[in-house]
Structure formats: structure tokens, C-alpha cells
Design a protein around this motif. Structure first.
Motif: not given
Length: 451
Positions: A385-395
Motif C-alpha cells: 500500500t505504501g507504493l501509493a503513499h506519494f501519489t494519492q494526495p494529488a488524486s
């Protein structure tokens, strides 16, 4: 497929068409041959539409993508095909979707469609593992994951099987696979690309996006998808203020990613831009809001089909959906309401002080499949799940974001950086991405399995 063809940009490919040194049929045949050879190992394609592709390549339509072989995520409907969404090799057992206008625009611009591409089941997943139709495997090393959910798109483009792809991104699904496979993944602002004909995951978060070998190709595909006349991406006319986040985006970096991010900062300063430390609104709580939004809407999408066709749902997907059924209505409404509040805060707190924000795309390079097979372990689940840690906020914030390959890890795996900006600065975002891309271009790196 000869190496020089695989390394061509779309503009270079079309220049070869113009001077007669290459034909669309030759390029399409080379892509099909390579796809048929490599797909058993890489798992990029759900199916290869060789007959239709060859026919289209004989007399391609004129346009900005004339004769360019593309392939798209198996989440979009066409007049001849309904999506299987990574759970069936064929159509889902649900009412048919209307054809996607995005794919129709690709065809109208002259592109050759090679066939539907693999993806995480129902677009839920971050690694590329797929127990129902087969895992997608990283062309840099098949033992490693690709990122997801647009896993087949990233593999096909990185391995030289196609020149670009339309995928989707609801939290990571274009940018993470692009980063782990060493290509460009661009997610325009929310609402920029028409999602008609795309099987939904979360209406409030879903966004079509593009995966391409370079920034110029990504911009070209995006313009065509929008129905706009493509324009070249120009390098920045002057120094930019590159925002360096003071929190959140350095949490949990592996040593390889930390070193790469430091090198990216030095590189962009050498390009003449200034680094400006900026506060950010992104927090772990924001990720929780994003997940609440997605899980609730996903549960609504899948309730009936999961009941009538339970075999289509892997355990992790089922858990995600059933978790959404338990989210309170007030929490869902809060997730929607707070998004607008945080969008305004981001403008004032972050983007008033910088032109674009620079972050790592992921915490780490690609993960080994055998090391993340048991997601019941808390440590493994955190890695996945940490793979998406930095991408989810912009979404969650609805902002445009692009992942650009920057360098290789000591183990020879790609590492990418992410740039984020407000919607009105899209041209600046793409210009800044060009300067980061220079470092990757100078490496002249190409996946071993594409050689």
C-alpha cells in the motif's frame, strides 16, 4: 523489432514515415511480433488483435497519430469490444458500456490499436499481481512487480510493444507503474479527459491518463484525447520555483529512493531552477479521506456484481469493497466536503510559493513478487500500500501530476520523480518535466527484456 524503432518517439516515427524509411505496416508488424514473443513472459496484453491491427496499418487514417501502434488498458469499451477489467478475458457480465470517446479520438487521429492490456482486477491494486488473468511482469526484471493498476500499459510501453497507452488513475494507477517501469505517466486534472465508456472504480477519483516513453509523447496523446490540436512542449523560458515539500513526501524512503531524490534536486538546480522549501497540506489523514471516498463509491459500483459473480473478486478486492460498505454516510460526506477545503489550502499554503511541487513518485523501486506474496503480513501490506503513499494526495485534490523516470537503483531498477501543479499551470508542469527527463535521457537506459 529492431532496437532503433523501439527507441523512436512518436514524432521520430512519423518522420520516418514521411521520408519513406519506414511504413506503418512494418512498425505494426514489428510490434505484433515482439508482443506475441514476449507476452507469455511479461503478461502485458489480455489479447492481441493482430488481424485488425494489420488491416488498419495498411491504410491508416491521416492525423497526428497516423500509423502509430498503441494499446490501451482493458477498462475501456470500443464499438467492437467491452472491457474485462482484468478479471475475465472477454466482457464483464454487466450492461454494456458506450464506446470510449478517448479511444475513438485515438483511432480518428490515425492510431493503430493492438489490443486490450492487462490491469489489476477492477483497477484495485498497486503491484501488478493478478490471480485471475495472470500477473504483469516488469521488463527490467520479471521477478519484480510493475505497479498497478495500469500494469499492462506500463509494461507494453516500456518493453517497446506499443508506443503509448491510455490508462486510468484513481490514486496511483498511471504514475506508479510508469515510475516502476521507467516511462512517463501523466494524470491531467480531474475532469480533463472524458471518462465515458470506462468501467468505474470511484466516480470522484477516477481519471483517464496517459503512459508514454517521454514527456512530448505524453503531451501529444493527452492533446489528442482532449480533442485538441497538439502543440510542442517547450522547455521553461526562465527559472522556475520548484517546491520541495517540508513534510509527508520523505516518509519511509528507501536508501535508493532517498539518494535518487537528492540527485534530482541537484539536477534541477543545475538546470537553473531554484529549490523552494514549502509547507504542504498532505498528511496521512488525507490518504484516509481519499480511501474513504474510494471505498464507499467502489462498494456502490460492485455490490450487485459481487453478489451475482463472486468468482470475479480476489480476496483483497473483496475486502476493499466490503470495507466500503461499512463506512458511515457522514464520513463519506466529510471526505467530499473536506476536499474542497484542502484544495483551497493547497493553493494558499503551497502553490502560492512555487510553480510546481517536486516529490518522489514512490518510496522504493519495484518490489519482488515473491517478497510480497503474503499480504496478510502487516509489514508486507505496508510495503504494497505504501507504493501509493506519494501519489494519492494529488488524486484526492484533483491536481494534475506527472511521473518522470529519473535514474536507476543500484539493482538496475527505474526510479521516478513526481511533479504536481495547479490545473492552470499544466504547460509549466510539462515544461519542468522536460528538464527532469534530460537526466534519464542521458542515461540511455532501456529494459533488458526489450533488447
Amino acid at each position: 523489432m529492431s532496437r532503433d524503432i523501439r527507441l523512436l518517439s512518436i514524432a521520430e516515427l512519423q518522420a520516418r514515415y514521411s521520408d519513406g524509411s519506414l511504413t506503418p505496416s512494418e512498425t505494426t508488424e514489428a510490434c505484433l511480433s515482439r508482443a506475441e514473443e514476449m507476452n507469455p513472459e511479461l503478461g502485458a496484453f489480455i489479447s492481441i488483435d493482430a488481424q485488425a491491427a494489420r488491416a488498419a496499418a495498411q491504410t491508416p487514417r491521416p492525423g497526428p497519430l497516423s500509423g502509430v501502434p498503441l494499446a490501451h488498458k482493458d477498462i475501456f469499451a470500443t464499438p467492437d469490444r467491452q472491457p474485462g477489467c482484468g478479471v475475465v478475458r472477454g466482457a464483464l457480465p454487466c450492461p454494456p458500456l458506450p464506446p470510449s470517446p478517448l479511444l475513438a479520438r485515438m483511432e480518428a487521429a490515425g492510431a493503430i490499436d493492438l489490443g486490450p492490456l492487462n490491469m489489476a482486477g477492477f483497477a484495485l491494486g498497486t503491484t501488478g499481481a493478478n490471480a485471475l488473468v495472470g500477473d504483469a511482469r516488469n521488463p527490467w526484471d520479471p521477478a519484480f512487480c510493475t505497479g498497478a493498476s495500469s500494469s499492462g500499459s506500463a509494461v507494453a510501453v516500456a518493453a517497446g510493444l506499443a508506443f503509448g497507452s491510455i490508462g486510468t488513475d484513481s490514486g496511483a494507477s498511471v504514475r506508479v507503474p510508469a515510475a516502476l517501469c521507467g516511462i512517463v505517466g501523466y494524470m491531467p486534472e480531474h475532469g480533463a479527459l472524458d471518462g465515458t465508456g470506462c468501467f468505474p472504480l470511484s466516480w470522484s477519483a477516477d481519471r483517464p491518463g496517459v503512459l508514454a516513453r517521454n514527456v512530448a509523447d505524453a503531451a501529444l496523446l493527452t492533446a489528442v484525447a482532449r480533442g485538441q490540436t497538439p502543440a510542442p512542449v517547450e522547455r521553461p523560458a526562465g527559472p522556475l520555483r520548484i517546491g520541495l515539500p517540508e513534510s509527508y513526501y520523505t516518509e519511509g524512503l528507501t536508501p535508493a529512493m532517498a539518494d535518487a531524490f537528492s540527485a534530482a534536486i541537484r539536477h534541477i538546480e543545475q538546470c537553473g531552477h531554484s529549490i523552494v522549501p514549502v509547507p504542504v497540506v498532505e498528511t496521512t489523514e488525507m490518504r484516509s479521506l481519499h480511501r474513504a471516498l474510494m471505498r464507499t463509491e467502489t462498494a456502490a459500483v460492485h455490490r450487485a456484481m459481487m453478489s451475482s459473480h463472486p468468482a470475479l473478486y480476489e480476496l483483497s478486492v473483496r475486502k476493499f469493497i466490503t470495507g466500503g460498505e461499512g463506512i458511515l454516510a457522514v464520513d463519506y460526506v466529510d471526505a467530499l466536503r473536506l476536499r474542497a477545503v484542502m484544495q483551497a489550502e493547497a493553493r494558499q499554503l503551497t502553490y502560492a510559493h512555487c510553480d510546481v511541487l517536486l516529490t518522489p513518485t514512490t518510496r522504493s523501486p519495484a518490489l519482488r513478487y515473491d517478497a510480497i506474496a503474503d499480504t496478510s503480513r502487516a509489514e508486507t501490506w505496508a510495503q504494497v500500500t505504501g507504493l501509493a503513499h506519494f501519489t494519492q494526495p494529488a488524486s484526492y485534490l484533483g491536481l494534475p501530476a506527472i511521473s518522470v523516470p529519473f535514474t536507476l537503483s543500484p539493482d538496475g531498477l527505474p526510479l521516478g520523480v513526481q511533479l504536481i501543479a495547479p490545473a492552470e499551470r499544466e504547460a509549466t508542469l510539462l515544461s519542468a518535466a522536460l528538464d527532469f527527463e534530460r537526466h534519464w535521457t542521458d542515461l540511455a537506459a532501456f529494459p533488458p527484456l526489450a533488447g
